[in-house]
Write a protein that holds these residues in place. Sequence first.
Motif, PDB file in Angstrom:
ATOM      1  N   CYS A 393      11.629 -61.056 -14.415  1.00 35.52           N
ATOM      2  CA  CYS A 393      11.260 -60.397 -13.156  1.00 35.52           C
ATOM      3  C   CYS A 393      10.152 -59.360 -13.331  1.00 35.52           C
ATOM      4  CB  CYS A 393      12.485 -59.741 -12.531  1.00 35.52           C
ATOM      5  SG  CYS A 393      13.735 -60.913 -11.967  1.00 35.52           S
ATOM      6  N   GLU A 394      10.129 -58.697 -14.478  1.00 35.85           N
ATOM      7  CA  GLU A 394       9.173 -57.599 -14.668  1.00 35.85           C
ATOM      8  C   GLU A 394       7.844 -58.066 -15.261  1.00 35.85           C
ATOM      9  OE1 GLU A 394      11.388 -54.720 -16.912  1.00 35.85           O
ATOM     10  OE2 GLU A 394      12.870 -54.488 -15.307  1.00 35.85           O
ATOM     11  N   HIS A 484      20.218 -60.395  -7.880  1.00 38.47           N
ATOM     12  CA  HIS A 484      20.531 -59.182  -7.106  1.00 38.47           C
ATOM     13  C   HIS A 484      21.962 -59.207  -6.582  1.00 38.47           C
ATOM     14  CE1 HIS A 484      19.103 -62.292  -4.411  1.00 38.47           C
ATOM     15  NE2 HIS A 484      19.647 -61.677  -3.402  1.00 38.47           N
ATOM     16  N   ARG A 489      19.837 -57.285 -10.890  1.00 42.58           N
ATOM     17  CA  ARG A 489      18.575 -56.695 -10.454  1.00 42.58           C
ATOM     18  C   ARG A 489      18.846 -55.883  -9.194  1.00 42.58           C
ATOM     19  NH1 ARG A 489      14.549 -55.864 -13.421  1.00 42.58           N
ATOM     20  NH2 ARG A 489      13.118 -55.979 -11.659  1.00 42.58           N
ATOM     21  N   HIS A 492      16.136 -58.226  -4.185  1.00 39.63           N
ATOM     22  CA  HIS A 492      15.813 -59.642  -4.108  1.00 39.63           C
ATOM     23  C   HIS A 492      14.447 -59.873  -4.750  1.00 39.63           C
ATOM     24  CE1 HIS A 492      16.095 -63.614  -2.236  1.00 39.63           C
ATOM     25  NE2 HIS A 492      14.805 -63.516  -1.963  1.00 39.63           N
ATOM     26  N   PRO A 493      14.307 -60.851  -5.679  1.00 40.95           N
ATOM     27  CA  PRO A 493      13.002 -61.074  -6.321  1.00 40.95           C
ATOM     28  C   PRO A 493      11.963 -61.614  -5.345  1.00 40.95           C
ATOM     29  CG  PRO A 493      14.600 -62.740  -7.027  1.00 40.95           C
ATOM     30  CD  PRO A 493      15.349 -61.753  -6.200  1.00 40.95           C
ATOM     31  N   ASP A 494      10.675 -61.431  -5.673  1.00 42.37           N
ATOM     32  CA  ASP A 494       9.617 -61.937  -4.787  1.00 42.37           C
ATOM     33  C   ASP A 494       9.599 -63.465  -4.833  1.00 42.37           C
ATOM     34  OD1 ASP A 494       7.882 -62.927  -6.936  1.00 42.37           O
ATOM     35  OD2 ASP A 494       7.537 -60.812  -7.402  1.00 42.37           O
ATOM     36  N   THR A 497       8.725 -65.288  -8.274  1.00 39.59           N
ATOM     37  CA  THR A 497       9.797 -65.103  -9.263  1.00 39.59           C
ATOM     38  C   THR A 497      11.040 -65.875  -8.844  1.00 39.59           C
ATOM     39  OG1 THR A 497       8.924 -62.892  -9.669  1.00 39.59           O
ATOM     40  CG2 THR A 497      11.090 -63.374 -10.572  1.00 39.59           C
ATOM     41  N   SER A 498      11.300 -65.886  -7.532  1.00 38.61           N
ATOM     42  CA  SER A 498      12.466 -66.603  -7.008  1.00 38.61           C
ATOM     43  C   SER A 498      12.354 -68.099  -7.307  1.00 38.61           C
ATOM     44  CB  SER A 498      12.551 -66.378  -5.498  1.00 38.61           C
ATOM     45  OG  SER A 498      13.857 -66.506  -5.053  1.00 38.61           O
TER      46      SER A 498
END
Length: 804
Positions: A393-394, A484, A489, A492-494, A497-498
């Motif tokens: 994610c990062e 999430h 996390r 919610h990932p973007d 990334t999702s």
Amino acid sequence: PPQYLHSFFLFTDDAKHLVPNKMRDFFCTINLDQEEVFRTQVVEKSLSPYFGEEFYFEIPRTFQWLSFYIYDKSVLQKDLRIGKVSIKKDDLCNYTGKENWFMLQPVDSNSEVQGKVHLELKLNELITDNGSVCQQLVVQIKECHGLPLINGQNCDPYATVSLVGPSRNDQKKTKVKKKTSNPQFNETFYFEVTRSSSYTKKSQFQVEEEDIEKLEVRVDLWNNGNLVQDVFLGEIKVPVKVLRNDSFQAWYLLQPRENGNKSSKTDDLGSLRLNICYTEDCVLPSEYYTSLRNLLLKSSDVQPISASAAYILSEVCRDKYDAVLPLVRLLLHHHKLVPFVAAVAELDLKDTQEANTVFRGNSLATRCVDEMMKIVGKHYLKVTLKPVIDEICESPKPCEIDPIKLREGDNVEINMENLRYYVDKVFREIVRSSISCPTLMCDVFYSLRHLAAKRFPNDPHVQYSAVSSFVFLRFFAVAVVSPHTFHLRPHHPDAQTSRTLTLISKAIQTLGSWGSLTKSKLSSFKETFMCEFFKAFQEEKFTESVKKFLDDVSSTESKEPSGLSEPVHLKEGEMYKRAQGRTRIGKKNFKKRWFCLTSREFTYHKQQDKEPIFTIPIKNILAVEKLDESSFNKKNMFQVLHGEKPLYIQANNCVEASEWIEALCRVTRCNQKRLSFYHPSAFLNGNWLCCKATIENTVGCARCTADVPADTQIEIDGDRETERIYSLFTINISKLQKLEEACGSIAVYQGPRKEPDDYSNFTIEDSVATFHTLKQIIDIVEKLNESHEKYRKKRSSSAKYGSE
């Protein structure tokens, strides 16, 4: 007395047509009255932002409104509030469990209120000098509680007390109280209400007896602005006619001003979609639940299992999930889950005709195991997946391998290599993690494995697929795609990334299906690009790794080496701590620090990912308690008592403070040297503010709230879960009665059923045993109904709330 416990599960979905009508950066906050308790991530450059975030929290205080504010994020200026959705506590039941679109309302300063005020009102009869009788109104404003913060600080409140009528408005004012959200006023004001018509002395008003019907007491709360304008905090109105000649004392919830600015163009602001689940539980003392609790706990011993109270609960509930959540938690709490899951899984397997469909449906057995894994396995997930999920994610690498979804300039070979790297890393973390798998999960998997092998003795793979269908498909793969939701996390990932996480999750599902990586299986992929991708994973080592992992997690042997296990990460976040004065020149102010709690130690750091400044081993913590606001004139404070001076910490809101206290208490409850008494206030200027003792290390003056040892991993309130099960039985009492009638008629008449009845979808294997259990359930529910009604009457007769 009973406890009244409240909780929320919220899903902030999306907003649309927000103003201003240009692409902006938006975020949403969740507030209890005026106190922000959660904030979504910022969605950049959008008019219809999708938030897609879930929040579950217990409510630690009374509240009037649940509010959602949409903000336009600003870099250089203060964030602009676009609009809000506010739902009154009493109206939450109308929206719970449903997805609703809410129109955004304008944010009006006169409607932004919270807190309550304690008043005593009395009408006295006075005899004047000439012998006539007049009435005098006595208003004592005692205190307020829970006033909002102003610009992040406690307010400087004062109150105006008015007697208002058609031709009068007498107003009096209290003194200003400095820096407090819970001011103690204790001021009394006197108003003359009526005079007899024979009274001739000149006065400012002449009120006839019947005009008392039109008089009301109004109390307005204000924040003293000193050099700037005073801020309205709320008002209450009480008609004088309700008093007559009686004294009345009550708490009143502060209300918004009726003449606040109201815009006629509310639909211009846009709308917000929400899914809200609000639960209010009235939990009686434990002894009231003994009969129901015992009936539920012996469910696994009932033959057949379909005649047990726990199984009947799942049958009568419209949504099985409503029954599963409290049932699993209750059985977990009393160590009865494994035999019950085994019993319902065996029933499930009776109806399974093919080995390759074992535990693939949404039955009671599969839902119970799902819920158990969520509760018991959350620390296991963090230890296993959090580092690799954080990396993905990062520092995301492009991983799209679908030719249709590739963007211009994408290199599919590089993307495939990136995806292979991520999948390989996640897969390796999972298959190496069996040592961390909780014992309870292993016990359940062991039971399922042997039941499946017994049901399909000629299939050598079924013992593995029975376990992999849970641990890979319903646990790890779900956590990877929704990190999430499992607290891996914060948000919610973007979108990109999702998509990467979705591809990894698909891969993990396939890799986890032991024996599926054969050529015949690969050819069944719908997407040819996935078939191509998986050719790299056809090596024997992957199949053997999965087999060994499934063997390990479905074994009942103890795998965790004592003293060598990694510390479990429990909670982290930013809060404020008071300087402990360990240096001579150390100024005792409040500083923002990053706090981290593991199963071994409690630390704070200057910033996230920095080395700890201060460490307290968990075994050294003696108590964790709230700290009185009066100590430092700050809300949401708590104290961690250990060998040195107390560590005073201020959380950002009431929910966060409650969660930190609960987490710290849970992990320290088995400490042998825990204190039984503590000081609710601080030691300042040579004495304890609470008891005025002058010796700093003197024994505390109040009993600790959490000095009973408990399970450090799972915190479950058994009585609350039993109360929820009682509520479900109450809601479905008509179904229980119909089922009871059905069992009675089946027991008498053994012939074929001519027409489908209301109970035809129910499982009735043994009508006599089921009838016996149903009769017990209905009797217990009726007795609990009587107990609740008794407490309800007692509460309504003794309540001292005017508007609450």
